[in-house]
Motif scaffolding. Structure first.
Motif, mmCIF file in Angstrom:
data_model
loop_
_atom_site.group_PDB
_atom_site.id
_atom_site.type_symbol
_atom_site.label_atom_id
_atom_site.label_comp_id
_atom_site.label_asym_id
_atom_site.label_seq_id
_atom_site.Cartn_x
_atom_site.Cartn_y
_atom_site.Cartn_z
ATOM 1 N N ASP A 137 0.825 -1.209 0.000
ATOM 2 C CA ASP A 137 0.000 0.000 0.000
ATOM 3 C C ASP A 137 0.858 1.256 0.000
ATOM 4 N N GLN A 138 1.914 1.253 0.774
ATOM 5 C CA GLN A 138 2.909 2.323 0.763
ATOM 6 C C GLN A 138 4.125 1.813 1.513
ATOM 7 N N PHE A 139 5.217 2.566 1.456
ATOM 8 C CA PHE A 139 6.445 2.207 2.146
ATOM 9 C C PHE A 139 7.023 3.472 2.725
ATOM 10 N N GLY A 140 6.841 3.641 4.035
ATOM 11 C CA GLY A 140 7.215 4.908 4.640
ATOM 12 C C GLY A 140 6.437 6.037 3.995
ATOM 13 N N SER A 141 7.132 7.082 3.590
ATOM 14 C CA SER A 141 6.470 8.220 2.944
ATOM 15 C C SER A 141 6.255 8.010 1.449
ATOM 16 N N LEU A 142 6.736 6.881 0.900
ATOM 17 C CA LEU A 142 6.590 6.588 -0.527
ATOM 18 C C LEU A 142 5.243 5.923 -0.766
ATOM 19 N N ARG A 143 4.411 6.542 -1.585
ATOM 20 C CA ARG A 143 3.039 6.072 -1.774
ATOM 21 C C ARG A 143 2.752 5.503 -3.164
ATOM 22 N N VAL A 144 3.403 6.020 -4.215
ATOM 23 C CA VAL A 144 3.113 5.586 -5.586
ATOM 24 C C VAL A 144 4.409 5.486 -6.382
ATOM 25 N N ILE A 145 4.582 4.366 -7.097
ATOM 26 C CA ILE A 145 5.531 4.282 -8.209
ATOM 27 C C ILE A 145 4.771 3.623 -9.348
ATOM 28 N N ASN A 146 4.385 4.405 -10.323
ATOM 29 C CA ASN A 146 3.728 3.881 -11.520
ATOM 30 C C ASN A 146 4.697 3.989 -12.693
ATOM 31 N N GLU A 147 4.916 2.885 -13.373
ATOM 32 C CA GLU A 147 5.745 2.906 -14.579
ATOM 33 C C GLU A 147 4.794 2.918 -15.772
ATOM 34 N N ASP A 148 4.687 4.077 -16.419
ATOM 35 C CA ASP A 148 3.663 4.322 -17.437
ATOM 36 C C ASP A 148 4.252 4.442 -18.829
ATOM 37 N N ARG A 149 3.521 3.904 -19.806
ATOM 38 C CA ARG A 149 3.804 4.125 -21.228
ATOM 39 C C ARG A 149 2.527 4.642 -21.875
ATOM 40 N N VAL A 150 2.611 5.830 -22.443
ATOM 41 C CA VAL A 150 1.439 6.504 -23.007
ATOM 42 C C VAL A 150 1.635 6.677 -24.505
ATOM 43 N N GLU A 151 0.605 6.304 -25.267
ATOM 44 C CA GLU A 151 0.670 6.397 -26.719
ATOM 45 C C GLU A 151 0.641 7.856 -27.186
ATOM 46 N N PRO A 152 1.181 8.123 -28.381
ATOM 47 C CA PRO A 152 1.237 9.510 -28.884
ATOM 48 C C PRO A 152 -0.126 10.195 -28.891
#
Length: 262
Positions: A38-53
């Motif tokens: 859910d989170q790790f300490g103060s780190l809440r989100v790591i999203n690795e995103d690929r978005v099309e043109p």
């Protein structure tokens, strides 16, 4: 000194393929929920995103998060309610302190997809005035050394300006380092806090299956070892002052992010 290392495997992350967006979630996000992640300490989100043109995230609101984007490839268009309009490229880092509330959009600019990491942390203080910062770090700067790209506001070397050299300020107990680690090279890091998180960026291409590509070995202060491939991460807990070591045991450059945090 002791450390505990727990891997976060790439193919076990939350994952969605929306056509225009291919995304991985390290932590609970959107429709993906995991009590264990859910989170790790103060780190809440790591999203690795690929978005099309010419697609992306339309205008939407945020508050009470520190939101930063790390561009891996392509171009990312950022626009927000503070009047910022910017095209971010490889090596660019954008940090938005959402505070009492902002609205923004993030879209792929140009004719190529954009690959970026969207990272959120929880601020130590609520009701901050929204702020926006950008920084640029070249591949050469990051070659075979840890470069500090985000650090707590008020820390040595942190400039409270929209554009500047050095790390972007964040209102969380979190410092973020980046490297491009060559084969057979290694880097050590001494923990400043009791937690750390490694993430190996998926630079070889989109892969929703078992991680492959670059190969990194992370060793803790007491000899605990974990092997990581692209998209994999590792939770570290340990004593302040404990030494961590990352070895590139693969056949290609590994792009690695390291969070040192509370």
């Amino acid at each position: 000194m002791s450390t505990k290392i727990v891997p976060r495997r790439s193919d076990e992350r939350g994952h969605a393929d929306h056509g225009w967006l291919k995304t991985f979630h390290t932590f609970s996000f959107a429709m993906y929920r995991s009590a264990a992640h859910d989170q790790f300490g103060s780190l809440r989100v790591i999203n690795e995103d690929r978005v099309e043109p010419r697609t992306g995230f339309g205008t939407h609101g945020h508050r009470e998060f520190e939101i930063f984007s790390y561009v891996v490839s392509g171009e990312l268009e950022h626009q927000d309610s503070m009047g910022n309009l910017e095209i971010l490229k490889r090596g660019d880092l954008q940090m938005t302190s959402a505070g009492t509330g902002i609205r923004h959009s993030e879209k792929a600019h140009g004719t190529k997809p954009v690959h970026f990491l969207q990272i959120w942390s929880i601020p130590s203080t609520k009701n901050l005035t929204p702020q926006y910062f950008t920084r640029h770090f070249t591949d050469e700067e990051k070659k075979d050394k840890w470069v500090c790209i985000v650090a707590p506001s008020g820390s040595d070397g942190v400039t409270e300006k929209r554009e500047a050299t050095g790390p972007a300020p964040v209102h969380s107990p979190l410092t973020l380092y980046a490297t491009l680690l060559s084969p057979s090279k290694s880097l050590s890091h001494t923990l400043s806090n009791t937690k750390a998180y490694y993430h190996v960026v998926q630079t070889s291409g989109y892969n929703p299956d078992k991680a492959s590509g670059g190969h990194v070995k992370v060793t803790g202060a007491d000899g605990a070892v974990v092997d990581l491939r692209e998209g994999d991460g590792a939770y570290i807990t340990g004593d302040i002052g404990a030494e961590l070591k990352a070895d590139n045991v693969g056949d290609r450059v590994a792009e690695i992010l390291l969070f040192d945090l509370e």
